[in-house]
Scaffold this active site. Sequence first.
Site, mmCIF file in Angstrom:
data_model
loop_
_atom_site.group_PDB
_atom_site.id
_atom_site.type_symbol
_atom_site.label_atom_id
_atom_site.label_comp_id
_atom_site.label_asym_id
_atom_site.label_seq_id
_atom_site.Cartn_x
_atom_site.Cartn_y
_atom_site.Cartn_z
ATOM 1 N N GLU A 35 24.792 89.194 -5.553
ATOM 2 C CA GLU A 35 25.220 89.338 -4.161
ATOM 3 C C GLU A 35 26.666 89.822 -4.021
ATOM 4 O OE1 GLU A 35 24.344 85.877 -1.803
ATOM 5 O OE2 GLU A 35 22.194 86.021 -2.163
ATOM 6 N N GLU B 173 16.056 85.519 -5.673
ATOM 7 C CA GLU B 173 16.276 84.259 -4.962
ATOM 8 C C GLU B 173 15.489 84.256 -3.660
ATOM 9 O OE1 GLU B 173 20.323 83.102 -4.077
ATOM 10 O OE2 GLU B 173 20.979 83.628 -6.102
#
Length: 462
Positions: A166, A364
């Site tokens: 991220e 995720e």
Amino acid sequence: MSGLEFPAGFTFGAATAAYQIEGAATEDGRGPSIWDTFSQTPGKVENGDTGDVAIDFYHRVEEDLDLIKSLGLSAYRLSIAWPRIIPAGLGEVNEAGLAFYEKVVDGLLVRGIEPVVTLYHWDLPQPLEDRGGWTVRETSYAFAEYARVVGERLGDRVAVWTTLNEPWCSAYLGYGSGDHAPGRRSEAASLQAVHHLNLAHGLALIELRKVVTRPDARYSVTNNLAMAYAADPANPEDVDAKRQIEALQNRAFTDPQLRGFYPQDLLTDTKHITDWSFVHDGDLELINQPIDIVGINYYCTGTVRRGPEHSTEGTAYPGATRVESVEQPGPHTDMGWNIAPQGLYDLLVATHEAYPEYEIMVTENGAAYGDQPVEEDGGKRVHDTERVDFLLRHFVAAHRAIEAGVPLTGYFVWSLMDNFEWAFGYTKRFGIVYVDYETQERTKKDSALWYTKLAETGVIPE
Ligand code: NCW
């Protein structure tokens, strides 16, 4: 709805990150990271919580690896703490740090679980931040050196190498809105960080490929891509708001990483902030290294429309013009994020359409809820029915995406265990395993039992 079967060989895993679980913040030569500094700064993290102890994974490796094994998972996605490997960020290598991750990786392999390793899940060594952090290109080169050191030690064993987790969060929450470490609030700094994170990704891949020897090792990067909708798809101004979000959050990363260019609209939208002269000749070729898997972290959707003019200083969307978020209908999880399995489907399909040659993994997905253990039948139980329902519906969406032709080969639930949820401290529980933070006792939630059935059979349980 359920009873759906995933293709043979589909990877069912769970994910964690070093700072969120390890603790042992000053042990065995680990240096300070920006998250140590940030969490020790009053007012930055809820309740003044820190990762000093976290869930003590550092001292409970064997027990926790047995837990993963007992869940029937075929892969575990962990991150390596850069400050354990090179405590000052540059220079001396800490043998104890390498030995620790060697123990984890070997412990996984001996249990028949594939190690999926992320090199950077937000814990930049503090000494590098002191020299400019992700706003300077020296950090990208330091990251490449760190990647080489880890690759030399574990390159015969790790199944999947992921450079960054991220980078949107690292750049925009870390340097733009200041919600995450190092807590800076500068539009220009956040865009510099975008580029130096991308550069770090490419440089690390170059170094990894020189030293990795596992013949079937694969390479990836994980982005938290936005699934944004225009409030009124027939309104060009709403559609333009969506375009801006996608440029800043998605294409600012995927285009350089997977295609070797920055989107022209991103450069135009942000030209009043920066001239992007920190992108040097040759950088885009360095960033655009071949990879095998595109990792996507997905939690919720966003809907945007044309709003009033406003400054984007101190926000996570530098240069966005007249973009206003529309409140998403509920129900929401404990994070306030809306529950939208269709968004996962849409995002997987859209990513595949944009970058069709890549295999995709959901690196995720999961949900935070205020779980409460109960005593039952002489033992502890956690009936997290909402999380079971959340996971069920997202796995169904993922299955639909596969049927629609998306080459989705794996899915990692966030998270294996409850842990330190960054600026929220220990107030948000994402685990499929409950952790009592007083005793460090682990208890499988109902979602863990449900997930084991899925992992063991490949069929989504009723
Ligand atoms: S905060 C976040 N997360 C959670 C975290 O525990 C994990 O380490 C991350 O990889 C769960 O998964 C990721 N992601 C940030 C999501 C965006 C937040 C939006 C803020 C709005 C400005």
